[in-house]
Design a protein around this motif. Structure first.
Motif, PDB file in Angstrom:
ATOM      1  N   GLY A  69     -20.705 -35.643 -22.974  1.00  0.00           N
ATOM      2  CA  GLY A  69     -22.117 -34.932 -23.336  1.00  0.00           C
ATOM      3  C   GLY A  69     -23.059 -35.995 -23.650  1.00  0.00           C
ATOM      4  O   GLY A  69     -22.954 -36.925 -23.435  1.00  0.00           O
ATOM      5  N   SER A  70     -24.165 -35.065 -23.698  1.00  0.00           N
ATOM      6  CA  SER A  70     -25.618 -35.756 -23.917  1.00  0.00           C
ATOM      7  C   SER A  70     -25.620 -36.570 -25.150  1.00  0.00           C
ATOM      8  O   SER A  70     -26.199 -37.486 -25.287  1.00  0.00           O
ATOM      9  CB  SER A  70     -26.632 -34.883 -23.475  1.00  0.00           C
ATOM     10  N   GLN A  71     -24.820 -36.071 -26.122  1.00  0.00           N
ATOM     11  CA  GLN A  71     -24.847 -36.648 -27.714  1.00  0.00           C
ATOM     12  C   GLN A  71     -24.301 -38.085 -27.162  1.00  0.00           C
ATOM     13  O   GLN A  71     -24.739 -39.150 -27.694  1.00  0.00           O
ATOM     14  CB  GLN A  71     -24.206 -35.931 -28.497  1.00  0.00           C
TER      15      GLN A  71
ATOM     16  N   GLU B  82     -35.033 -39.383 -20.904  1.00  0.00           N
ATOM     17  CA  GLU B  82     -35.455 -38.296 -20.637  1.00  0.00           C
ATOM     18  C   GLU B  82     -33.936 -37.173 -20.734  1.00  0.00           C
ATOM     19  O   GLU B  82     -33.050 -37.498 -20.138  1.00  0.00           O
ATOM     20  CB  GLU B  82     -35.623 -37.822 -19.214  1.00  0.00           C
ATOM     21  N   ASP B  83     -34.237 -36.304 -21.790  1.00  0.00           N
ATOM     22  CA  ASP B  83     -32.966 -35.390 -22.165  1.00  0.00           C
ATOM     23  C   ASP B  83     -33.315 -34.118 -21.519  1.00  0.00           C
ATOM     24  O   ASP B  83     -34.278 -33.296 -21.746  1.00  0.00           O
ATOM     25  CB  ASP B  83     -32.963 -35.253 -23.599  1.00  0.00           C
ATOM     26  N   ASP B  84     -32.533 -33.875 -20.392  1.00  0.00           N
ATOM     27  CA  ASP B  84     -33.086 -32.664 -19.527  1.00  0.00           C
ATOM     28  C   ASP B  84     -31.926 -31.742 -19.623  1.00  0.00           C
ATOM     29  O   ASP B  84     -31.130 -31.209 -19.095  1.00  0.00           O
ATOM     30  CB  ASP B  84     -32.950 -33.008 -17.965  1.00  0.00           C
TER      31      ASP B  84
ATOM     32  N   GLY C 156     -28.176 -35.863 -18.608  1.00  0.00           N
ATOM     33  CA  GLY C 156     -28.005 -34.379 -18.647  1.00  0.00           C
ATOM     34  C   GLY C 156     -26.485 -34.027 -18.995  1.00  0.00           C
ATOM     35  O   GLY C 156     -25.859 -34.617 -19.328  1.00  0.00           O
ATOM     36  N   THR C 157     -26.335 -32.613 -18.993  1.00  0.00           N
ATOM     37  CA  THR C 157     -25.121 -32.183 -19.646  1.00  0.00           C
ATOM     38  C   THR C 157     -24.526 -30.855 -18.903  1.00  0.00           C
ATOM     39  O   THR C 157     -25.437 -30.123 -18.266  1.00  0.00           O
ATOM     40  CB  THR C 157     -25.377 -31.875 -21.176  1.00  0.00           C
ATOM     41  N   PHE C 158     -23.384 -30.886 -19.029  1.00  0.00           N
ATOM     42  CA  PHE C 158     -22.765 -29.430 -18.602  1.00  0.00           C
ATOM     43  C   PHE C 158     -22.346 -28.390 -19.897  1.00  0.00           C
ATOM     44  O   PHE C 158     -21.743 -27.432 -19.491  1.00  0.00           O
ATOM     45  CB  PHE C 158     -21.431 -29.683 -17.964  1.00  0.00           C
ATOM     46  N   SER C 159     -22.904 -28.760 -20.920  1.00  0.00           N
ATOM     47  CA  SER C 159     -22.681 -27.952 -22.135  1.00  0.00           C
ATOM     48  C   SER C 159     -23.665 -26.570 -21.878  1.00  0.00           C
ATOM     49  O   SER C 159     -22.807 -25.420 -22.334  1.00  0.00           O
ATOM     50  CB  SER C 159     -23.231 -28.633 -23.295  1.00  0.00           C
ATOM     51  N   LYS C 160     -24.504 -26.501 -21.329  1.00  0.00           N
ATOM     52  CA  LYS C 160     -25.269 -25.249 -21.088  1.00  0.00           C
ATOM     53  C   LYS C 160     -24.923 -24.459 -19.864  1.00  0.00           C
ATOM     54  O   LYS C 160     -25.075 -23.114 -19.648  1.00  0.00           O
ATOM     55  CB  LYS C 160     -26.855 -25.522 -21.260  1.00  0.00           C
TER      56      LYS C 160
ATOM     57  N   VAL D  47     -16.416 -28.215 -22.713  1.00  0.00           N
ATOM     58  CA  VAL D  47     -15.808 -29.165 -21.629  1.00  0.00           C
ATOM     59  C   VAL D  47     -16.269 -30.717 -21.925  1.00  0.00           C
ATOM     60  O   VAL D  47     -15.758 -31.515 -21.413  1.00  0.00           O
ATOM     61  CB  VAL D  47     -16.612 -28.479 -20.415  1.00  0.00           C
ATOM     62  N   ARG D  48     -17.450 -30.929 -22.723  1.00  0.00           N
ATOM     63  CA  ARG D  48     -17.358 -32.089 -23.237  1.00  0.00           C
ATOM     64  C   ARG D  48     -17.860 -33.074 -21.843  1.00  0.00           C
ATOM     65  O   ARG D  48     -17.151 -34.110 -21.920  1.00  0.00           O
ATOM     66  CB  ARG D  48     -16.609 -32.760 -24.178  1.00  0.00           C
ATOM     67  N   VAL D  49     -18.669 -32.752 -20.939  1.00  0.00           N
ATOM     68  CA  VAL D  49     -19.018 -33.736 -19.996  1.00  0.00           C
ATOM     69  C   VAL D  49     -20.518 -33.860 -19.666  1.00  0.00           C
ATOM     70  O   VAL D  49     -21.128 -32.755 -19.608  1.00  0.00           O
ATOM     71  CB  VAL D  49     -18.378 -33.239 -18.603  1.00  0.00           C
TER      72      VAL D  49
HETATM   73  C1  LIG Z   1     -31.694 -31.415 -27.497  1.00  0.00           C
HETATM   74  C2  LIG Z   1     -30.302 -31.406 -27.159  1.00  0.00           C
HETATM   75  N1  LIG Z   1     -29.986 -32.090 -26.139  1.00  0.00           N
HETATM   76  C3  LIG Z   1     -28.626 -32.009 -25.658  1.00  0.00           C
HETATM   77  C4  LIG Z   1     -27.815 -30.846 -26.279  1.00  0.00           C
HETATM   78  C5  LIG Z   1     -26.430 -30.885 -25.541  1.00  0.00           C
HETATM   79  O1  LIG Z   1     -25.554 -31.709 -26.226  1.00  0.00           O
HETATM   80  P1  LIG Z   1     -24.076 -32.067 -25.643  1.00  0.00           P
HETATM   81  O2  LIG Z   1     -24.349 -32.216 -24.233  1.00  0.00           O
HETATM   82  O3  LIG Z   1     -23.612 -33.263 -26.211  1.00  0.00           O
HETATM   83  O4  LIG Z   1     -23.367 -30.827 -25.799  1.00  0.00           O
HETATM   84  C6  LIG Z   1     -28.302 -30.113 -27.162  1.00  0.00           C
HETATM   85  C7  LIG Z   1     -27.273 -29.222 -27.898  1.00  0.00           C
HETATM   86  O5  LIG Z   1     -27.245 -28.775 -29.041  1.00  0.00           O
HETATM   87  C8  LIG Z   1     -29.538 -30.255 -27.689  1.00  0.00           C
HETATM   88  O6  LIG Z   1     -30.024 -29.706 -28.767  1.00  0.00           O
END
Ligand SMILES: Cc1ncc(COP(=O)(O)O)c(C=O)c1O
Length: 479
Positions: free
Chosen positions: A190-192, A290-292, A320-324, A330-332
């Protein structure tokens, strides 16, 4: 239940069946074994304790007889659901602990189990889970679970699975104009985790990292966790103010930005501001993070390319993230790392948590390769557009006099501003009382909040629910 901690003292002269009985009884009374919890079969326990089955049977019979245990035919033996409460003692201090005790006890009450499942309307960062192609996904996961090779069950590459990195690189080049090769793509949880990793590699104790103000509290937490000083830099209608950044850039080693869709206000960074920021980074030798996070969804014009693709000097670390676009659990997520930093990132990633679960990486790689991902994204753009429109219609119909929509051009949430004097935290609390899960804009400020507002997620709710929720919101605001 697997291993039970039940030390036996064979030299004590106390019969083994008595020690087993006592051990269970005390564990139940002390709350180490809980009502309804399964206990091992007599055969398994005898094997585990390396005793014959007879003393175990004797102990179980007595525990069943006294009501500490109950048997359910065909399904095993359990701690009785009906152990009278007055028998259940509060935890005893460690020195008096029973043989079964294996937790350190403190005077702190146990932390509450947090239920993050508040899926009420307006919940932020939530995609349309009801629209996810579950059947196709389940087929892929099952197929890979069945076919896991020994190599896939062993330790994986800290950089991630090659087919997934290839698929992500292609996706990013095509849809986001990111300039990258699979060799630069690093898979993380994840992006975190990506931000935490970037902080570890790029920031030392006492270094400073600029973050957008207002900005993501989670990003601030990740970037500051290693001891770096987080410096809020205001955002205007063009994005992070580079003039403000220049004024306070002593010891600033990196700046965190959300150029495609500013979190939380929703604006996208103009081209002029992007070039100014890239120029600042190049001159200072600083890094841009850059948080996309949700750039795939844009409703008013074509999605903007990534800042990374405009960077001629390799100063941008793209996240980048697959969360959205798949689902958060899925935490990738992934980073695109400039070649000069690659080895440091991989080493830090390995030191941190080795690698990401292979089964999900395999499944995701195929999800992308077989076209499910692209199809899902295309379909979701329509779904989210309809949800966003329903939210805007509801706000216009019910809340026109109480709030102003700040931005609704992209992403999965709308930022609205409340009239001055209204405490957004208080509004959010009152909304929660009516089942609505909004976020207060003030929580996004590291310093004093300059604006009062609400962040209204629309991704996770149907149009009907959103329309109804805006009616309830109007009532809350009218109270
Ligand atoms: C600004 C921002 N970036 C990224 C994420 C996604 O985080 P992750 O990819 O760890 O689920 C979020 C989700 O809450 C967010 O608010």
């Amino acid at each position: 239940m697997t291993t039970l901690h039940l030390p036996l003292d064979r030299s004590s002269g106390i019969p083994i069946h008595r020690q087993i009985y006592e051990g269970f009884r005390r564990a139940i009374l002390d709350g180490l074994l809980r009502p309804g919890q399964r206990v091992p079969s007599t055969r398994a326990l005898a094997e585990e304790l390396d005793v014959s089955r007879l003393p175990v049977l004797t102990a179980y019979e007595q525990l069943l007889h006294e009501g500490y245990l109950e048997g359910r035919i065909g399904s095993g033996t359990f701690v009785s659901a009906a152990v009278p409460d007055d028998l259940l003692r509060p935890p005893v201090p460690p020195d008096a602990a029973a043989p079964l005790s294996r937790v350190r006890r403190t005077s702190h009450p146990p932390p509450p189990v947090r239920d993050e499942g508040g899926l009420g309307p307006f919940r932020m960062s939530l995609p349309a889970l009801d629209q996810f192609p579950h059947a196709a996904w389940a087929r892929l996961v099952a197929r890979h679970a069945h076919a896991l090779t020994h190599a896939e069950m062993a330790y994986g590459d800290p950089a991630g699975l090659v087919p997934l990195r290839l698929a992500i690189a292609e996706h990013l080049r095509t849809t986001r104009a990111v300039r990258c090769e699979a060799e630069q793509v690093l898979i993380v949880s994840g992006s975190q985790a990506a931000l935490r990793l970037a902080a570890t590699v790029l920031l030392g104790r006492g270094d400073r990292v600029a973050v957008e103000e207002p900005g993501s509290p989670l990003a601030r937490a990740a970037l500051g966790a290693g001891g770096a000083e987080v410096v809020p830099v205001p955002v205007d209608e063009e994005g992070m103010s580079v003039a403000s950044l220049r004024r306070r850039d002593g010891r600033v080693r990196a700046a965190y930005v959300t150029p495609s869709h500013q979190y939380p206000l929703g604006t996208s960074m103009t081209a002029a501001r992007r070039f100014a920021l890239l120029d600042w980074a190049d001159r200072r030798g600083a890094w841009l993070l850059e948080d996309d996070y949700d750039s795939e969804y844009r409703y008013v014009s074509r999605p903007l390319g990534a800042l990374q693709g405009m960077d001629a000097h390799d100063r941008v670390i793209y996240i980048g993230t697959f969360s959205k676009v798949v689902f958060p659990a899925v935490r990738v997520g992934y980073l695109v790392v400039p070649p000069s930093l690659w080895q440091r990132f991989v080493d830090a990633r390995e030191a941190f948590d080795l690698f990401s679960p292979t089964l999900y990486q395999l499944s995701l790689a195929e999800f992308l390769r077989e076209g499910h991902f692209a199809r899902h994204l295309r379909r979701m753009r329509g779904v989210y557009m309809a949800r966003r429109d329903a939210l805007l219609t509801g706000l216009a119909r019910h809340c026109r006099d109480q709030l102003a929509v700040h931005n609704a051009d992209a992403g999965l949430h709308v930022a609205v501003l409340l009239s001055d004097g209204l405490d957004d935290g208080d509004v959010v609390r009152r909304m929660a009382g009516r089942g609505l899960t909004a976020t207060a804009l003030s929580t996004c400020y590291a310093g004093a909040a300059r604006r009062s507002g609400l962040l209204l997620g629309f991704g996770g709710s149907t149009e009907r629910r959103l329309l109804e929720a805006t009616r309830v919101l109007a009532e809350v605001l009218g109270d």
